[in-house]
Scaffold this motif. Structure first.
Motif, PDB file in Angstrom:
ATOM      1  N   SER A  17       0.843  -1.185   0.000  1.00  0.00           N
ATOM      2  CA  SER A  17       0.000   0.000   0.000  1.00  0.00           C
ATOM      3  C   SER A  17       0.881   1.238   0.000  1.00  0.00           C
ATOM      4  N   ASP A  18       0.274   2.367   0.261  1.00  0.00           N
ATOM      5  CA  ASP A  18       1.022   3.618   0.300  1.00  0.00           C
ATOM      6  C   ASP A  18       0.631   4.403   1.544  1.00  0.00           C
ATOM      7  N   LEU A  19       1.514   5.285   1.942  1.00  0.00           N
ATOM      8  CA  LEU A  19       1.259   6.222   3.024  1.00  0.00           C
ATOM      9  C   LEU A  19       1.541   7.598   2.458  1.00  0.00           C
ATOM     10  N   SER A  20       0.503   8.313   2.129  1.00  0.00           N
ATOM     11  CA  SER A  20       0.639   9.637   1.534  1.00  0.00           C
ATOM     12  C   SER A  20       0.916  10.661   2.627  1.00  0.00           C
ATOM     13  N   LYS A  21       1.909  11.496   2.392  1.00  0.00           N
ATOM     14  CA  LYS A  21       2.261  12.558   3.344  1.00  0.00           C
ATOM     15  C   LYS A  21       2.014  13.902   2.645  1.00  0.00           C
ATOM     16  N   LYS A  22       0.749  14.214   2.490  1.00  0.00           N
ATOM     17  CA  LYS A  22       0.297  15.349   1.702  1.00  0.00           C
ATOM     18  C   LYS A  22       0.906  16.684   2.131  1.00  0.00           C
ATOM     19  N   TYR A  23       1.080  16.885   3.417  1.00  0.00           N
ATOM     20  CA  TYR A  23       1.546  18.185   3.907  1.00  0.00           C
ATOM     21  C   TYR A  23       3.007  18.179   4.331  1.00  0.00           C
ATOM     22  N   ALA A  24       3.690  17.067   4.176  1.00  0.00           N
ATOM     23  CA  ALA A  24       5.090  16.969   4.607  1.00  0.00           C
ATOM     24  C   ALA A  24       5.986  17.791   3.689  1.00  0.00           C
ATOM     25  N   LYS A  25       6.944  18.487   4.279  1.00  0.00           N
ATOM     26  CA  LYS A  25       7.891  19.293   3.505  1.00  0.00           C
ATOM     27  C   LYS A  25       9.332  18.820   3.697  1.00  0.00           C
ATOM     28  N   LYS A  26       9.657  18.307   4.881  1.00  0.00           N
ATOM     29  CA  LYS A  26      11.053  18.001   5.182  1.00  0.00           C
ATOM     30  C   LYS A  26      11.276  16.573   5.673  1.00  0.00           C
ATOM     31  N   MET A  27      10.430  15.658   5.295  1.00  0.00           N
ATOM     32  CA  MET A  27      10.644  14.270   5.694  1.00  0.00           C
ATOM     33  C   MET A  27      11.670  13.643   4.756  1.00  0.00           C
ATOM     34  N   GLU A  28      12.498  12.798   5.333  1.00  0.00           N
ATOM     35  CA  GLU A  28      13.587  12.183   4.581  1.00  0.00           C
ATOM     36  C   GLU A  28      13.073  11.236   3.499  1.00  0.00           C
ATOM     37  N   HIS A  34       1.489   6.256  -5.575  1.00  0.00           N
ATOM     38  CA  HIS A  34       0.102   6.353  -6.037  1.00  0.00           C
ATOM     39  C   HIS A  34      -0.788   6.316  -4.812  1.00  0.00           C
ATOM     40  N   ASP A  35      -1.417   7.432  -4.493  1.00  0.00           N
ATOM     41  CA  ASP A  35      -2.308   7.518  -3.344  1.00  0.00           C
ATOM     42  C   ASP A  35      -3.610   6.802  -3.699  1.00  0.00           C
ATOM     43  N   GLY A  36      -3.774   5.604  -3.179  1.00  0.00           N
ATOM     44  CA  GLY A  36      -4.947   4.800  -3.496  1.00  0.00           C
ATOM     45  C   GLY A  36      -6.250   5.426  -3.019  1.00  0.00           C
ATOM     46  N   SER A  37      -6.203   6.224  -1.968  1.00  0.00           N
ATOM     47  CA  SER A  37      -7.417   6.858  -1.458  1.00  0.00           C
ATOM     48  C   SER A  37      -7.868   7.999  -2.358  1.00  0.00           C
ATOM     49  N   ALA A  38      -6.910   8.784  -2.841  1.00  0.00           N
ATOM     50  CA  ALA A  38      -7.227   9.951  -3.678  1.00  0.00           C
ATOM     51  C   ALA A  38      -7.185   9.617  -5.165  1.00  0.00           C
ATOM     52  N   HIS A  39      -6.693   8.418  -5.514  1.00  0.00           N
ATOM     53  CA  HIS A  39      -6.545   8.002  -6.912  1.00  0.00           C
ATOM     54  C   HIS A  39      -5.701   9.011  -7.690  1.00  0.00           C
ATOM     55  N   ASP A  40      -4.583   9.399  -7.084  1.00  0.00           N
ATOM     56  CA  ASP A  40      -3.708  10.391  -7.685  1.00  0.00           C
ATOM     57  C   ASP A  40      -2.281  10.149  -7.188  1.00  0.00           C
ATOM     58  N   LEU A  41      -1.318  10.791  -7.817  1.00  0.00           N
ATOM     59  CA  LEU A  41       0.066  10.708  -7.348  1.00  0.00           C
ATOM     60  C   LEU A  41       0.257  11.678  -6.192  1.00  0.00           C
ATOM     61  N   ALA A  42       1.091  11.277  -5.240  1.00  0.00           N
ATOM     62  CA  ALA A  42       1.351  12.102  -4.064  1.00  0.00           C
ATOM     63  C   ALA A  42       2.759  11.825  -3.573  1.00  0.00           C
ATOM     64  N   GLN A  43       3.236  12.635  -2.647  1.00  0.00           N
ATOM     65  CA  GLN A  43       4.511  12.389  -1.988  1.00  0.00           C
ATOM     66  C   GLN A  43       4.242  11.519  -0.767  1.00  0.00           C
ATOM     67  N   GLY A  44       5.088  10.523  -0.553  1.00  0.00           N
ATOM     68  CA  GLY A  44       4.898   9.649   0.592  1.00  0.00           C
ATOM     69  C   GLY A  44       5.833   8.467   0.576  1.00  0.00           C
ATOM     70  N   TYR A  45       5.382   7.368   1.132  1.00  0.00           N
ATOM     71  CA  TYR A  45       6.170   6.142   1.269  1.00  0.00           C
ATOM     72  C   TYR A  45       5.315   4.948   0.869  1.00  0.00           C
ATOM     73  N   TRP A  46       5.971   3.879   0.461  1.00  0.00           N
ATOM     74  CA  TRP A  46       5.301   2.608   0.209  1.00  0.00           C
ATOM     75  C   TRP A  46       5.271   1.831   1.515  1.00  0.00           C
ATOM     76  N   THR A  47       4.256   1.002   1.695  1.00  0.00           N
ATOM     77  CA  THR A  47       4.165   0.163   2.887  1.00  0.00           C
ATOM     78  C   THR A  47       3.912  -1.285   2.464  1.00  0.00           C
ATOM     79  N   LEU A  48       4.248  -2.187   3.350  1.00  0.00           N
ATOM     80  CA  LEU A  48       3.989  -3.605   3.133  1.00  0.00           C
ATOM     81  C   LEU A  48       3.506  -4.200   4.445  1.00  0.00           C
ATOM     82  N   HIS A  49       2.367  -4.872   4.404  1.00  0.00           N
ATOM     83  CA  HIS A  49       1.824  -5.570   5.564  1.00  0.00           C
ATOM     84  C   HIS A  49       1.652  -7.033   5.164  1.00  0.00           C
ATOM     85  N   ILE A  50       2.098  -7.922   6.022  1.00  0.00           N
ATOM     86  CA  ILE A  50       1.909  -9.355   5.792  1.00  0.00           C
ATOM     87  C   ILE A  50       1.217  -9.927   7.026  1.00  0.00           C
ATOM     88  N   ALA A  51       0.127 -10.644   6.788  1.00  0.00           N
ATOM     89  CA  ALA A  51      -0.614 -11.282   7.872  1.00  0.00           C
ATOM     90  C   ALA A  51      -0.861 -12.732   7.489  1.00  0.00           C
TER      91      ALA A  51
END
Length: 111
Positions: A17-28, A34-51
């Motif tokens: 999945s993804d973690l969109s950081k819409k308002y972040a300016k200085k995160m490393e 691809h922001d799956g919630s907004a159906h658009d490109l965004a700045q953020g990180y990819w995530t992986l969950h395994i259960a």
């Protein structure tokens, strides 16, 4: 430990999945995701969950969670992040292998 509750018939649910950081300016290493919630490109990180989930059980066993950036040093590919031996099912059988590829992730895994 969760690994002791995983057996031969345990289903592994792999959720990239993804973690969109819409308002972040200085995160490393903010990267384009691809922001799956907004159906658009965004700045953020990819995530992986395994259960894990037993075939005859309604319980879910959280096994692994990871966050990564495609812009971080050493990043090679999303597949490497998902199927790395030391992170996802490493051991005598090795990591799961893709059988049929979807747009981002195999639809079926085999051991």
């Amino acid at each position: 430990m969760a690994a002791s509750r995983v057996g031969q018939d345990t289903l592994l649910i792999i959720d990239p999945s993804d973690l969109s950081k819409k308002y972040a300016k200085k995160m490393e290493y903010l990267a384009t995701v691809h922001d799956g919630s907004a159906h658009d490109l965004a700045q953020g990180y990819w995530t992986l969950h395994i259960a894990g989930c037993g075939v005859d059980s309604d319980g879910i066993i959280p096994l692994y969670q990871r966050l990564w950036s495609a812009d971080a040093p050493g990043f090679t590919s999303e597949n490497d992040e998902i199927f790395a031996r030391d992170r996802c099912g490493g051991g005598p059988r090795g990591p799961p292998r893709p059988v049929a590829h979807g747009p981002r992730l195999p639809q079926t895994l085999e051991y």
